[in-house]
Enzyme design. Structure first.
Site, mmCIF file in Angstrom:
data_model
loop_
_atom_site.group_PDB
_atom_site.id
_atom_site.type_symbol
_atom_site.label_atom_id
_atom_site.label_comp_id
_atom_site.label_asym_id
_atom_site.label_seq_id
_atom_site.Cartn_x
_atom_site.Cartn_y
_atom_site.Cartn_z
ATOM 1 N N HIS A 65 -36.406 32.270 71.256
ATOM 2 C CA HIS A 65 -36.853 31.739 69.954
ATOM 3 C C HIS A 65 -38.368 31.749 69.861
ATOM 4 C CE1 HIS A 65 -32.923 29.520 70.656
ATOM 5 N NE2 HIS A 65 -32.681 30.459 69.774
ATOM 6 N N ASP A 91 -36.964 27.712 62.715
ATOM 7 C CA ASP A 91 -35.999 28.703 63.199
ATOM 8 C C ASP A 91 -34.590 28.121 63.125
ATOM 9 O OD1 ASP A 91 -35.301 27.501 65.603
ATOM 10 O OD2 ASP A 91 -36.439 28.869 66.864
ATOM 11 N N GLN A 133 -40.957 42.527 80.800
ATOM 12 C CA GLN A 133 -39.937 43.412 80.218
ATOM 13 C C GLN A 133 -40.480 44.427 79.214
ATOM 14 O OE1 GLN A 133 -36.014 41.867 79.437
ATOM 15 N NE2 GLN A 133 -36.108 42.630 77.338
ATOM 16 N N TRP A 185 -31.035 39.542 71.167
ATOM 17 C CA TRP A 185 -31.591 40.325 70.052
ATOM 18 C C TRP A 185 -33.016 40.794 70.315
ATOM 19 C CZ3 TRP A 185 -29.415 43.444 67.086
ATOM 20 C CH2 TRP A 185 -30.088 43.977 65.984
ATOM 21 N N ASN A 186 -33.823 39.958 71.019
ATOM 22 C CA ASN A 186 -35.191 40.408 71.328
ATOM 23 C C ASN A 186 -35.167 41.609 72.254
ATOM 24 O OD1 ASN A 186 -36.931 38.250 70.054
ATOM 25 N ND2 ASN A 186 -35.560 37.009 71.306
ATOM 26 N N SER A 187 -34.318 41.536 73.279
ATOM 27 C CA SER A 187 -34.220 42.662 74.221
ATOM 28 C C SER A 187 -33.741 43.908 73.486
ATOM 29 C CB SER A 187 -33.241 42.324 75.348
ATOM 30 O OG SER A 187 -33.739 41.251 76.103
ATOM 31 N N ALA A 229 -23.950 33.605 73.578
ATOM 32 C CA ALA A 229 -24.522 33.520 72.225
ATOM 33 C C ALA A 229 -23.898 34.581 71.311
ATOM 34 C CB ALA A 229 -26.040 33.617 72.285
HETATM 35 N N1 UDP Z 1 -37.995 38.502 79.013
HETATM 36 C C1 UDP Z 1 -39.029 38.935 79.818
HETATM 37 N N2 UDP Z 1 -38.809 39.036 81.158
HETATM 38 C C2 UDP Z 1 -37.612 38.744 81.746
HETATM 39 C C3 UDP Z 1 -36.558 38.308 80.902
HETATM 40 C C4 UDP Z 1 -36.784 38.211 79.543
HETATM 41 O O1 UDP Z 1 -40.144 39.216 79.349
HETATM 42 O O2 UDP Z 1 -37.484 38.869 82.956
HETATM 43 C C5 UDP Z 1 -38.235 38.396 77.564
HETATM 44 C C6 UDP Z 1 -37.638 39.598 76.861
HETATM 45 O O3 UDP Z 1 -38.573 40.651 76.824
HETATM 46 C C7 UDP Z 1 -37.279 39.027 75.495
HETATM 47 C C8 UDP Z 1 -36.975 37.560 75.785
HETATM 48 O O4 UDP Z 1 -37.558 37.264 77.041
HETATM 49 O O5 UDP Z 1 -38.403 39.098 74.634
HETATM 50 C C9 UDP Z 1 -35.481 37.300 75.856
HETATM 51 O O6 UDP Z 1 -34.946 37.256 74.573
HETATM 52 P P1 UDP Z 1 -33.513 37.813 74.230
HETATM 53 O O7 UDP Z 1 -33.265 37.522 72.786
HETATM 54 O O8 UDP Z 1 -33.388 39.213 74.621
HETATM 55 O O9 UDP Z 1 -32.505 37.023 75.136
HETATM 56 P P2 UDP Z 1 -32.313 35.490 75.511
HETATM 57 O O10 UDP Z 1 -33.176 35.274 76.668
HETATM 58 O O11 UDP Z 1 -32.689 34.667 74.324
HETATM 59 O O12 UDP Z 1 -30.866 35.432 75.869
#
Ligand code: UDP
Length: 482
Positions: free
Chosen positions: A19, A117, A354, A372-374, A392
Site C-alpha cells: 500500500h 487507500d 526488486q 499487483w505492484n509486483s 489477497a
Molecule cells: N518488494 C521489494 N523487495 C522484496 C519484496 C517486495 O522491493 O524483496 C516490493 C516489490 O517491488 C513491490 C512491493 O514490495 O513493490 C510488494 O507489493 P506487491 O503488491 O507485489 O505484494 P504484497 O507484498 O503487497 O503482497
C-alpha cells in the site's frame, strides 16, 4: 477567469509495502506532473528497514511531506492472536482515526482534497467533516474493483459459501470469477474479515471517485463494463480514474556492487527472479520442491528466500519485510543445493531490491506471487511471469495474467491447494525462459503501452488531469453550497 489555486492533497496509506509504495508514488505523480502539494500520512505497521527506505526516498529531492502517524492503540480492539491480515489492517486503520484527525488539525492549512487507500474507507467521513472532496485509491486492477463493488450484491444474492459453487460468479459485463479465484476474505463468509470486506466494498464508491493503478489499454473492456450506468452508475458517486502504472522508480545504486556485478556477468534475459512479495512465504515442503525445480531446470536464478514461521495462507505479512532473517533459511533447502547451483544461482534472504533486479537486462523471467505492484513492475520491465498466487487478490491477478493478457504461465493447480512438484516447476521455468516467445512478445507490447499511458498526454496522465479538474469543480460546488 481566476487562476485555480494550487491544490493540497492529503493521502492516507494503510500499513504494508503493497500500500505504502503505490500511495507514495501517486503522491509524487500528483506533485511532479499535476502541480499538487502533497502530504502523505503513513500508518507504519512497525519500524521496518524497507518502509523507512521508501519514506526516505521521498526526501531527496523533497517532493512530499510525509507524516508518520503513531502506532494505534489496539488494546481495546477485539483482535485475537489468530486474526487474519485483513482484520488486522482494518482494525489498525480504524483505531488510527483520532491520530489522523489530530494530524490533520495540526497542519498549517486544511488540505483541499483527501485520498485514502482501500483500507481507509472509514476515513472518508473525515473528508466530509472538513468539507473537502474525497477519493479512494484502489492500488489494484479493474477486475478486482469490479468484484469488490459487486460483492455487496453477491452477498445478498448468493447462498452458501462462494467457494463451494460449481458455477462462476457473474459480474455485470465482466469476465466471470471462478469460485477458487475469489479474493481472500470471500472464501469464509462466517469470518469477521468477510463482513469487513463487504463493508469496505460498500464504502469504496461513496467518495467522489476511485483511482485505480492501471491504464486504459490494459483493461479496456472491464473498465467499460465498470463505467456502465447499470454498474458503477448504480453504486458510485464519481468516476473511475485510471492512474497507472505507478511503480517505484529504479534507484541508481539500488542493486549494490555484488548483485550488480553478478547480474552484469549473465547473458541477456537469462535469469529468472523468484520472489513472493513483501509477505509471501512457502511451506518447508514447497521450498524443497521449488529448489529442486530450479536446479533441474538449469536456468540461472535469483531467489528471495523466506521461510514461513506461521501456518497461515497470509504468510508472514506483518513481519516478513522487517529484514533480519539471516542464512538460517538455507537449512530448509535440499542438501548440497547451494553448492551445486553456485554457478547459476543467487539466494537473497528475506528482501531484495526488486525493481532494480527486474529492470536489469539479464533478467528474463519472474516467478511471482502476483501482488499487483509486483505484476506492474514485471510488465513495465517487459518480463514474463510464472504466476504463483498465494493470498489477497492474487488468484484473480494470476488468472488475468495468464488467461486474459497472456503474459504468464502457471501451475496446473493453485499452489495454495496443492504442493507444486519439482518436475512441473522445472517445466514452467524452461517454458518461460526458453520457449515463451509469444508471452515475451506480449509483455513487451504491454510495456510500451504502459510507458505511453504515463507520459504527458497519455491516458493515465489525462485521467489525473481530469481528476484535478473535477476536484476544482467539487470544491467550487461545496463553497457555493455553504
Ligand atoms: N518488494 C521489494 N523487495 C522484496 C519484496 C517486495 O522491493 O524483496 C516490493 C516489490 O517491488 C513491490 C512491493 O514490495 O513493490 C510488494 O507489493 P506487491 O503488491 O507485489 O505484494 P504484497 O507484498 O503487497 O503482497
Amino acid at each position: 477567469m481566476e487562476k485555480p489555486k494550487k491544490l493540497h492533497a492529503a493521502l492516507l496509506s494503510s500499513p504494508g509495502m503493497g500500500h505504502l509504495i503505490p500511495v507514495i508514488e501517486l503522491g509524487k505523480r500528483l506533485v511532479v506532473h499535476h502541480g499538487f502539494e502533497v502530504t502523505v500520512f503513513v500508518l507504519s505497521s512497525q519500524a521496518s528497514h524497507a518502509e523507512a527506505e521508501i519514506i526516505e526516498s521521498t526526501m531527496t529531492p523533497k517532493l512530499l511531506n510525509v507524516v508518520e502517524l503513531p502506532p494505534p492503540d489496539l488494546s481495546a480492539a477485539t483482535l485475537g492472536p489468530d486474526a487474519g491480515v485483513i482484520m488486522r489492517l482494518v482494525v489498525m486503520m480504524r483505531e488510527a482515526r483520532p491520530a489522523f484527525r489530530s494530524a490533520l488539525a495540526a497542519m498549517e492549512a486544511r488540505p483541499d482534497v483527501l485520498i485514502v487507500d482501500l483500507f481507509g474507507t472509514e476515513h472518508l467521513c473525515t473528508g466530509e467533516e472538513l468539507g473537502i472532496p474525497k477519493y479512494v485509491y484502489v492500488p489494484s486492477n479493474a477486475w478486482f474493483l469490479a468484484l469488490l463493488l459487486h460483492s455487496p450484491t453477491l452477498d445478498k444474492e448468493v447462498k452458501g459459501e462462494y467457494v463451494d459453487r460449481t458455477e462462476p460468479l457473474e459480474i455485470p459485463g465482466c469476465k466471470p470469477v471462478r469460485p477458487e479465484d475469489v479474493v481472500d476474505p470471500m472464501p469464509d463468509r462466517l469470518d469477521q474479515q468477510y463482513r469487513e470486506y463487504v463493508r469496505m466494498a460498500g464504502e469504496t464508491p461513496t467518495g467522489d471517485g476511485i483511482l485505480l493503478n492501471v491504464w486504459e489499454d490494459l483493461q479496456a473492456e472491464t473498465l467499460a463494463a465498470l463505467r456502465n450506468e447499470e454498474f458503477l452508475g448504480r453504486v458510485a458517486n464519481g468516476p473511475v480514474y485510471t492512474v497507472g502504472p505507478l511503480i517505484r522508480p529504479v534507484r541508481l545504486a539500488g542493486l549494490g556492487k555484488e548483485l550488480l556485478e553478478w547480474l552484469d556477468k549473465q547473458p541477456s534475459e537469462s535469469v529468472i527472479f523468484v520472489s513472493f512479495g513483501s509477505g509471501g512465504t512457502l511451506s518447508a515442503e514447497q521450498l524443497v520442491e521449488l529448489a529442486w525445480g530450479l536446479e533441474l531446470s538449469q536456468q540461472r536464478f535469483i531467489w528471495v528466500l523466506r521461510q514461513s514461521t506461521v501456518k497461515s495462507p497470509d504468510g508472514s505479512f506483518f513481519d516478513a519485510w522487517k529484514g533480519g532473517a539471516g542464512d538460517e533459511v538455507l537449512c530448509f533447502l535440499p542438501n548440497g543445493f547451494t553448492t551445486r547451483t553456485r554457478e547459476i544461482g543467487l539466494i537473497l534472504p528475506s528482501w531484495a531490491p526488486q525493481v532494480e533486479i527486474l529492470s536489469h537486462p539479464s533478467v528474463g523471467g519472474f516467478l511471482s506471487h502476483c501482488g499487483w505492484n509486483s505484476t506492474l513492475e514485471s510488465i513495465v520491465n517487459g518480463v514474463p511471469m510464472i504466476a504463483w498466487p498465494l493470498y489477497a487478490e492474487q488468484r484473480l491477478n494470476a488468472t488475468f495474467l495468464t488467461e486474459e493478457i497472456g503474459v504468464a504461465v502457471r501451475p496446473k493447480e493453485l499452489p495454495s491447494k496443492k504442493i507444486v512438484g519439482r518436475e512441473e516447476i522445472e517445466e514452467l521455468v524452461r517454458r518461460i525462459m526458453k520457449e515463451g516467445h509469444t508471452t515475451r512478445a506480449r509483455v513487451k507490447e504491454l510495456k510500451t503501452s504502459a510507458e505511453k499511458a504515463v507520459t504527458k498526454g497519455g491516458s493515465s496522465y489525462k485521467s489525473l488531469c481530469k481528476m484535478k479538474e473535477d476536484c476544482h469543480m467539487r470544491i467550487h460546488h461545496i463553497k457555493k453550497a455553504r
